[in-house]
Design a protein around this motif. Structure first.
Motif, PDB file in Angstrom:
ATOM      1  N   GLY A   1       4.485   0.301   1.042  1.00 30.51           N
ATOM      2  CA  GLY A   1       5.458   0.583  -0.005  1.00 30.51           C
ATOM      3  C   GLY A   1       6.402   1.676   0.450  1.00 30.51           C
ATOM      4  N   PHE A   2       7.414   1.983  -0.394  1.00 27.78           N
ATOM      5  CA  PHE A   2       8.199   3.210  -0.215  1.00 27.78           C
ATOM      6  C   PHE A   2       9.261   3.094   0.877  1.00 27.78           C
ATOM      7  CE2 PHE A   2       7.630   8.009   0.989  1.00 27.78           C
ATOM      8  CZ  PHE A   2       8.412   8.452  -0.065  1.00 27.78           C
ATOM      9  N   GLN A   3       9.127   2.131   1.817  1.00 26.92           N
ATOM     10  CA  GLN A   3      10.009   2.075   2.991  1.00 26.92           C
ATOM     11  C   GLN A   3      11.112   1.044   2.863  1.00 26.92           C
ATOM     12  OE1 GLN A   3       7.691   0.801   6.338  1.00 26.92           O
ATOM     13  NE2 GLN A   3       6.550   2.726   6.478  1.00 26.92           N
TER      14      GLN A   3
ATOM     15  N   GLY B   1      12.147   7.259  -2.844  1.00 25.05           N
ATOM     16  CA  GLY B   1      11.882   8.316  -3.832  1.00 25.05           C
ATOM     17  C   GLY B   1      10.404   8.379  -4.138  1.00 25.05           C
ATOM     18  N   ARG B   2       9.929   9.563  -4.550  1.00 27.94           N
ATOM     19  CA  ARG B   2       8.497   9.755  -4.787  1.00 27.94           C
ATOM     20  C   ARG B   2       7.979   8.746  -5.813  1.00 27.94           C
ATOM     21  NH1 ARG B   2       6.044  14.054  -2.576  1.00 27.94           N
ATOM     22  NH2 ARG B   2       4.327  12.572  -2.724  1.00 27.94           N
ATOM     23  N   GLY B   3       6.812   8.217  -5.512  1.00 30.38           N
ATOM     24  CA  GLY B   3       6.228   7.201  -6.388  1.00 30.38           C
ATOM     25  C   GLY B   3       6.844   5.825  -6.161  1.00 30.38           C
ATOM     26  N   GLY B   4       7.649   5.685  -5.117  1.00 30.10           N
ATOM     27  CA  GLY B   4       8.444   4.475  -4.910  1.00 30.10           C
ATOM     28  C   GLY B   4       7.675   3.222  -4.524  1.00 30.10           C
ATOM     29  N   SER B   5       6.398   3.359  -4.207  1.00 30.00           N
ATOM     30  CA  SER B   5       5.639   2.156  -3.840  1.00 30.00           C
ATOM     31  C   SER B   5       5.507   1.177  -5.008  1.00 30.00           C
ATOM     32  CB  SER B   5       4.234   2.530  -3.369  1.00 30.00           C
ATOM     33  OG  SER B   5       4.319   3.214  -2.150  1.00 30.00           O
ATOM     34  N   ASP B   6       5.484   1.700  -6.218  1.00 24.70           N
ATOM     35  CA  ASP B   6       5.468   0.802  -7.380  1.00 24.70           C
ATOM     36  C   ASP B   6       6.712  -0.074  -7.357  1.00 24.70           C
ATOM     37  OD1 ASP B   6       3.150   1.973  -8.360  1.00 24.70           O
ATOM     38  OD2 ASP B   6       4.227   3.384  -9.647  1.00 24.70           O
ATOM     39  N   THR B   7       7.833   0.555  -7.060  1.00 28.60           N
ATOM     40  CA  THR B   7       9.097  -0.179  -7.019  1.00 28.60           C
ATOM     41  C   THR B   7       9.094  -1.201  -5.888  1.00 28.60           C
ATOM     42  OG1 THR B   7      10.288   1.649  -8.016  1.00 28.60           O
ATOM     43  CG2 THR B   7      11.593   0.094  -6.732  1.00 28.60           C
TER      44      THR B   7
ATOM     45  N   GLY C   1       3.373   7.693   6.353  1.00 25.44           N
ATOM     46  CA  GLY C   1       2.066   7.602   5.691  1.00 25.44           C
ATOM     47  C   GLY C   1       1.714   6.166   5.338  1.00 25.44           C
ATOM     48  N   GLU C   2       2.696   5.434   4.858  1.00 20.86           N
ATOM     49  CA  GLU C   2       2.480   4.042   4.460  1.00 20.86           C
ATOM     50  C   GLU C   2       2.261   3.139   5.682  1.00 20.86           C
ATOM     51  OE1 GLU C   2       4.183   6.077   2.590  1.00 20.86           O
ATOM     52  OE2 GLU C   2       3.682   5.537   0.522  1.00 20.86           O
ATOM     53  N   GLN C   3       2.856   3.521   6.792  1.00 21.62           N
ATOM     54  CA  GLN C   3       2.657   2.721   8.015  1.00 21.62           C
ATOM     55  C   GLN C   3       1.183   2.752   8.411  1.00 21.62           C
ATOM     56  OE1 GLN C   3       5.518   3.066  11.092  1.00 21.62           O
ATOM     57  NE2 GLN C   3       4.104   2.492  12.730  1.00 21.62           N
TER      58      GLN C   3
ATOM     59  N   VAL D   1       0.812  -1.223   0.000  1.00 21.74           N
ATOM     60  CA  VAL D   1       0.000   0.000   0.000  1.00 21.74           C
ATOM     61  C   VAL D   1       0.844   1.271   0.000  1.00 21.74           C
ATOM     62  CG1 VAL D   1      -2.095  -0.933   1.055  1.00 21.74           C
ATOM     63  CG2 VAL D   1      -0.206  -0.194   2.530  1.00 21.74           C
ATOM     64  N   SER D   2       0.286   2.287  -0.682  1.00 23.65           N
ATOM     65  CA  SER D   2       0.835   3.651  -0.623  1.00 23.65           C
ATOM     66  C   SER D   2       0.231   4.360   0.582  1.00 23.65           C
ATOM     67  CB  SER D   2       0.417   4.442  -1.862  1.00 23.65           C
ATOM     68  OG  SER D   2       1.176   4.092  -2.965  1.00 23.65           O
ATOM     69  N   ALA D   3       0.679   5.581   0.812  1.00 23.44           N
ATOM     70  CA  ALA D   3       0.037   6.439   1.806  1.00 23.44           C
ATOM     71  C   ALA D   3      -1.284   6.945   1.224  1.00 23.44           C
ATOM     72  CB  ALA D   3       0.947   7.614   2.125  1.00 23.44           C
ATOM     73  N   MET D   4      -2.228   7.327   2.088  1.00 25.33           N
ATOM     74  CA  MET D   4      -3.473   7.943   1.601  1.00 25.33           C
ATOM     75  C   MET D   4      -3.106   9.155   0.749  1.00 25.33           C
ATOM     76  SD  MET D   4      -5.528   7.993   5.171  1.00 25.33           S
ATOM     77  CE  MET D   4      -6.511   6.644   5.781  1.00 25.33           C
TER      78      MET D   4
ATOM     79  N   VAL E   1      -1.152  12.588   1.648  1.00 24.47           N
ATOM     80  CA  VAL E   1      -0.469  12.520   2.948  1.00 24.47           C
ATOM     81  C   VAL E   1       1.042  12.734   2.801  1.00 24.47           C
ATOM     82  CG1 VAL E   1       0.172  10.936   4.818  1.00 24.47           C
ATOM     83  CG2 VAL E   1      -2.219  11.156   4.126  1.00 24.47           C
ATOM     84  N   THR E   2       1.643  12.064   1.811  1.00 24.38           N
ATOM     85  CA  THR E   2       3.097  12.206   1.662  1.00 24.38           C
ATOM     86  C   THR E   2       3.464  13.663   1.370  1.00 24.38           C
ATOM     87  OG1 THR E   2       3.135   9.953   0.813  1.00 24.38           O
ATOM     88  CG2 THR E   2       5.142  11.232   0.542  1.00 24.38           C
ATOM     89  N   ASN E   3       2.661  14.325   0.525  1.00 19.82           N
ATOM     90  CA  ASN E   3       2.925  15.748   0.243  1.00 19.82           C
ATOM     91  C   ASN E   3       2.892  16.575   1.518  1.00 19.82           C
ATOM     92  OD1 ASN E   3       3.207  15.332  -2.461  1.00 19.82           O
ATOM     93  ND2 ASN E   3       1.128  15.970  -3.002  1.00 19.82           N
TER      94      ASN E   3
HETATM   95  N1  ASP Z   1       3.612   7.783  -0.831  1.00 14.71           N
HETATM   96  C1  ASP Z   1       4.785   7.926  -1.647  1.00 14.71           C
HETATM   97  C2  ASP Z   1       4.613   9.097  -2.596  1.00 14.71           C
HETATM   98  O1  ASP Z   1       3.588   9.745  -2.595  1.00 14.71           O
HETATM   99  C3  ASP Z   1       5.130   6.695  -2.397  1.00 14.71           C
HETATM  100  C4  ASP Z   1       4.067   6.221  -3.349  1.00 14.71           C
HETATM  101  O2  ASP Z   1       2.883   6.479  -3.136  1.00 14.71           O
HETATM  102  O3  ASP Z   1       4.405   5.557  -4.335  1.00 14.71           O
HETATM  103  O4  ASP Z   1       5.510   9.418  -3.326  1.00 14.71           O
END
Ligand code: ASP
Ligand code: MG
Length: 411
Positions: free
Chosen positions: A135-137, A149-155, A73-75, A40-43, A46-48
């Motif tokens: 994700g992301f952690q 890095g931003r968007g890292g949950s995909d990775t 956020g991901e926690q 899961v990503s953050a809601m 939230v990360t912003n």
């Molecule tokens: N929450 C993180 C972000 O907004 C990671 C992700 O959602 O992929 O960048």
């Protein structure tokens, strides 16, 4: 029975109701007999907000503490997702990045995964438990929390799928797949059923923001089958409703051109009348590289008199001020004048089919010419042709090219 990693992006877990809806999908996957790890990503948003807090304290904050803050956020979503699954009678628990662990290098703020331990996870999945993973952690060798890095949950999701040798990695998002171009520009854009990793990387890095580019690179390298699908429709991943990103060899009917991408995040710099001597390019581009400026397209003219040439290159818009600062300070390179513009955009035609079919470029140039659109810079690779044009013509160019290659919905 399959082992599936299902990843839900920020909009798919934006509030408790959506988390519950996502949990319902996991229940259906489990009931179909599948083993599931959920990432899961953050809601959304939230990360912003968390990134903003760090900036309020100090522009030059400690990146190790930044990671402590932004990873939280991901926690939250992983705990809530585990509860939502438990409420539905599913054995589930959360596994934070450090608990698995997701080992990373120590590039805080944009760390790279070096190793994922999966023994315990595999055992639990095998006994029917669902693993919920933020994700992301990650965690560094020095035992500090890191983020990817931003968007890292995909990775995170793709890397976990690779480590678990999963049958598929489903990326649930707010669009129902990858399209031939941005449907906001061309309403007749068609959803692509199967696309190769190579094409997806081009489309991802060229401005279709569906997947983080790095995640697709990892998927290609590790052979992870990806599916992009919507979390807002009734389907689950095993219905295979989305776009599959696979090896090129798995695509039987290859399209000549798969999609048209565009990016407005472009700026252009021209050095007029640079002395035409060996070493000039290196003297211009090395300092840019050292300053962390990524140069994308480059053209250099043949000099008519053998003494001077013009050199044009593109950088991302955000990098333009820094790039100008670097070139203005160049000491060993002589030139007459610097021109720059951020009123440009890049439009690209992408398709593995163009390797074996000539004429793709010609069609692109003719189509743009017929619309009176001037091409400023051209760059090509085996599977794409990109042109730089005036920004105001972006949508016209995308529409014309989409039609010219016959990409619209026919049914
Ligand atoms: N929450 C993180 C972000 O907004 C990671 C992700 O959602 O992929 O960048
Ligand atoms: Mg994302």
């Amino acid at each position: 029975m399959a082992l599936i990693v299902a990843k839900f992006g920020g909009t798919s877990v934006a509030d408790v109701e959506r988390i519950e809806r996502a949990a319902e999908k996991i229940v259906r996957e489990v009931e179909a007999g599948n083993q599931v790890a959920v990432v899961v990503s953050a809601m959304s948003g939230v990360t912003n907000t968390l990134v903003g807090y760090c900036g309020e304290i100090s522009k030059l904050h400690d990146l190790r503490e930044y990671d402590v803050v932004v990873s939280s956020g991901e926690q939250i979503t992983s705990g809530l997702m585990a509860m939502a699954l438990q409420k539905r009678g599913i054995a589930a628990r959360s596994w934070l990045g450090w608990q698995i662990p997701f080992k990373t290098n120590d590039m805080h703020g944009k760390a790279r995964i070096t190793d994922i331990q999966t023994e315990e996870l595999k055992k639990r999945l095998g006994s029917g438990e669902v693993a919920v993973v933020p994700g992301f952690q990650g965690i560094t060798e020095a035992n500090r929390i890191s983020t990817l890095g931003r968007g890292g949950s995909d990775t995170s999701a793709v890397a976990l799928a690779a480590a678990l040798e999963a049958d598929r990695c489903d990326i649930y998002t707010d669009v129902d797949g990858v399209y031939t171009t941005d449907p906001r520009i061309v309403p007749q854009a068609r959803k692509i059923k199967k696309i190769s990793f190579e094409e997806m990387i081009e489309l991802a890095s060229l401005g279709s923001k569906v997947l983080q580019t790095r995640s697709v690179e990892i998927a290609m390298k590790q052979g992870v089958k990806l599916q992009v699908l919507s979390s807002f429709e009734d389907h689950i991943g095993s219905d295979m409703p989305g776009t599959l990103v696979v090896q090129e060899s798995e695509i039987m009917e290859e399209e000549l051109v798969s999609g048209i991408a565009c990016s407005r995040d472009e700026a252009k710099i021209t050095l007029l009348r640079v002395s035409d001597v060996p070493g000039v390019a290196s003297k211009v581009f090395s300092p840019l590289g050292k300053a962390g400026v990524n140069v994308d397209m480059i053209v250099q003219n043949v000099s008519a008199d053998g003494q001077f040439t013009d050199m044009t290159f593109t950088v991302s818009r955000a990098d333009l001020p820094r790039a100008l600062e670097v070139v203005e300070k160049l000491e060993e390179v002589e030139y007459e004048k610097i021109l720059s513009s951020d009123n440009v955009s890049k439009v690209s035609v992408v398709g593995v089919g163009m390797i074996s079919h000539p004429g793709v470029a010609e069609k692109m140039f003719t189509t743009l010419a017929n619309k009176g659109i001037n091409i400023q810079v051209i760059s090509t690779s085996e599977i794409k042709i990109s042109v730089l044009i005036e920004e105001d013509y972006t949508e016209l160019a995308v529409r014309a090219l989409h039609a010219a290659y016959g990409l619209e919905e026919t049914a």
